[in-house]
Write an enzyme that holds these catalytic residues in place. Structure first.
Site, PDB file in Angstrom:
ATOM      1  CG  ASP A 219      -0.189  -0.035   2.522  1.00  0.00           C
ATOM      2  OD1 ASP A 219       1.064  -0.095   2.492  1.00  0.00           O
ATOM      3  OD2 ASP A 219      -0.834   0.001   3.584  1.00  0.00           O
TER       4      ASP A 219
ATOM      5  CG  HIS B 219      23.521  -7.695   0.694  1.00  0.00           C
ATOM      6  ND1 HIS B 219      24.233  -8.845   0.537  1.00  0.00           N
ATOM      7  CD2 HIS B 219      24.270  -6.906   1.501  1.00  0.00           C
ATOM      8  CE1 HIS B 219      25.368  -8.767   1.216  1.00  0.00           C
ATOM      9  NE2 HIS B 219      25.413  -7.590   1.799  1.00  0.00           N
TER      10      HIS B 219
END
Lengths: 194, 312
Positions: B93, B263
């Site tokens: 969201d 990463h």
């Protein structure tokens, strides 16, 4: 559920420096979800001298959801509906943040009065006029400020009432008064000549 | 969860029913705001199908998601599974970075009962509060969010009361009235840090969005649902002094042909004596006894989304 303790604090803070900002927020009723904001028209704009009232409705999710704001005072501006008072402003929509307050929102609306954005209009008619015929836009906006946003606008209401009592329809009276710049006698003359 | 499966548009788009509907509707009647409302309603509906913070799932569930997808991704997931055992998904969201950070941090404290870390972060939170005050934020705009974070922090360590259970932590993280407040707390902290060090962040922000630092904070940090980028992560990590590892799962492949998973560790800038450290930087032979602490927060990044990863 609206965070009422926050709303209380907001009202106190906003009304503390009302003398500086001219901006105030007051409850419309005692439930604190319906409020009325007041902003002075910015100096050097067609809104100068007017006092504009903003209807504020706080949704349940406030302060996560933006306050619903619209002009209660009629205003002629590209980003404000001349019919409904609806305001086209990003911070009242997807750019709202709990970091903003009722006061900062009202300040943004005041800034919008100073700097219309006709390319992102709320009222297409006004925006067209602003872009194509700025002089007419400015004089109409000034007239609306005179008529609706000044305490002396009571005078206008009296003129309207007087002419209506003479038997002219209110809508026609208002539009005629607008055309002649608020002059009661000229309006009567125009109304009679039909 | 913005995976490829959700990208294709409805099949009706191309059918004749759509075309006639298109012609029948006068699109000039639709204002931008209506379209925006509808769009955000669609996003919200999609997002609401998954909780703010999901259950811990074995990494194989990630593999299943790409079963018929890119072979590079499947290879990478295999590499990931050598180091990582599980994933916990968060709702897509726009708040997923902050939400992942929230859960991961609180879960770590709950499990480690690292009181020293709690005291350390509380000191940083106090500094963040001062930063915001210094920037002119009215206390009432942020104090509730700060208080709620401290409350959550205290609830996961043994104080006068026993810490909450792991299940309770999950329940709270899924409760909007807790979860969104903590997300907003992080947004305040992030915004404050960026604005405080605007000279440092300015070039990154300008490159990213062509906005001033203040505009960026107003439009891309402080509103809920605005997605996070390097700038947000750096600022939050620095402000709270918490290192964060972000593992990237995307289709990029190495030149050498071998598959590896990149990463990046966000290691907070040392905040001890901010002003003197730059001056004395070179002269201090050992400014930090542990210069590269391994971050206990590990997030999995797939373009547009962050989830939580668990080491083996």
């Amino acid at each position: 559920m609206v965070d009422f303790s926050r709303v209380q604090k907001e009202l106190q803070e906003c009304n503390r420096d009302i003398n500086v900002s001219g901006i105030s927020v007051n409850p419309k009723s005692d439930n604190l979800t319906n409020l009325i904001g007041t902003i002075p028209g910015p100096i050097g704009t067609p809104y100068e001298g007017g006092t504009f009232k903003i209807d504020i409705n706080l949704p349940d999710g406030y302060p996560f959801e933006p306050p619903k704001m619209k002009f209660a005072t009629k205003v002629w501006h590209p980003n404000i509906s001349s019919q409904s008072g609806a305001i086209c402003l990003d911070i009242l929509k997807d750019q709202w943040s709990p970091a903003l307050t009722l006061k900062t929102a009202l300040l943004s609306i005041q800034a919008l009065l100073s700097a219309p954005e006709p390319d992102d209009p709320q009222d297409a008619v006004v925006a067209q006029q602003y872009l194509k015929d700025y002089q007419t836009f400015a004089s109409t906006a000034r007239y609306w400020t005179e008529s609706f946003a000044k305490t002396s606008s009571l005078g206008v209401e009296e003129k309207v009432q007087k002419l209506v009592e003479m038997g002219f329809p209110e809508g026609l009276v208002r539009s005629t008064l607008e055309v002649v710049g608020g002059d009661e006698n000229m309006a009567l003359e125009k109304l009679c000549s039909g | 969860m913005e995976n490829q499966d959700e990208i294709p548009v409805e099949p009706e788009t191309e059918s004749s029913t759509f075309i006639s509907a298109y012609e029948a509707d006068d699109w000039s009647n639709y204002k931008d705001s209506d379209v925006m409302l509808q769009q955000s309603a669609i996003f919200e509906e999609d997002a609401a199908k998954s909780p703010f913070v999901g259950d811990k799932e074995p990494l194989s569930s990630l593999e299943a998601e790409y079963k018929s997808g890119s072979p590079i991704l499947l290879e990478k997931i295999k590499v990931l599974s050598e180091q990582y055992a599980a994933i916990r998904r968060t709702r897509g969201d726009g708040n997923c970075f902050f939400r992942s950070f929230m859960f991961s941090y609180l879960e770590h404290i709950l499990e480690s009962q690292d009181i020293a870390e709690v005291e350390r972060i509380k000191t940083n939170v106090e500094k963040c509060k001062k930063t915001l005050q210094g920037l002119g934020y009215a206390d009432f705009t942020f104090e509730d969010f700060f208080a709620l974070f401290i409350e959550q922090l205290e609830s996961v360590v043994t104080g006068n009361e026993a810490p909450i259970s792991h299940d309770e932590l999950i329940v709270r993280s899924r409760d909007q009235s807790v979860s969104d407040y903590v997300v907003m707390f992080f947004r305040f902290v992030t915004s404050g840090e960026i604005r405080k060090r605007s000279e440092f962040f300015e070039p990154f922000i300008f490159g990213l969005a062509n906005l001033t630092v203040e505009q960026f904070c107003k439009t891309s940090v402080e509103p809920m649902g605005e997605e996070s980028d390097h700038v947000h992560i750096t600022a939050l990590s620095d402000a709270l002094g918490v290192p964060i590892r972000v593992v990237y799962l995307d289709r990029s492949s190495c030149d050498t042909g071998g598959i590896s998973v990149n990463h990046h560790d966000f290691v907070p800038a040392s905040d001890d004596n901010d002003t003197s450290s730059s001056a004395a930087g070179g002269s201090d032979p050992n400014p930090n006894p542990n210069p590269n602490p391994i971050p206990f927060i590990v997030l999995l990044y797939r373009p547009g989304h962050y989830d939580i990863l668990y080491r083996k």
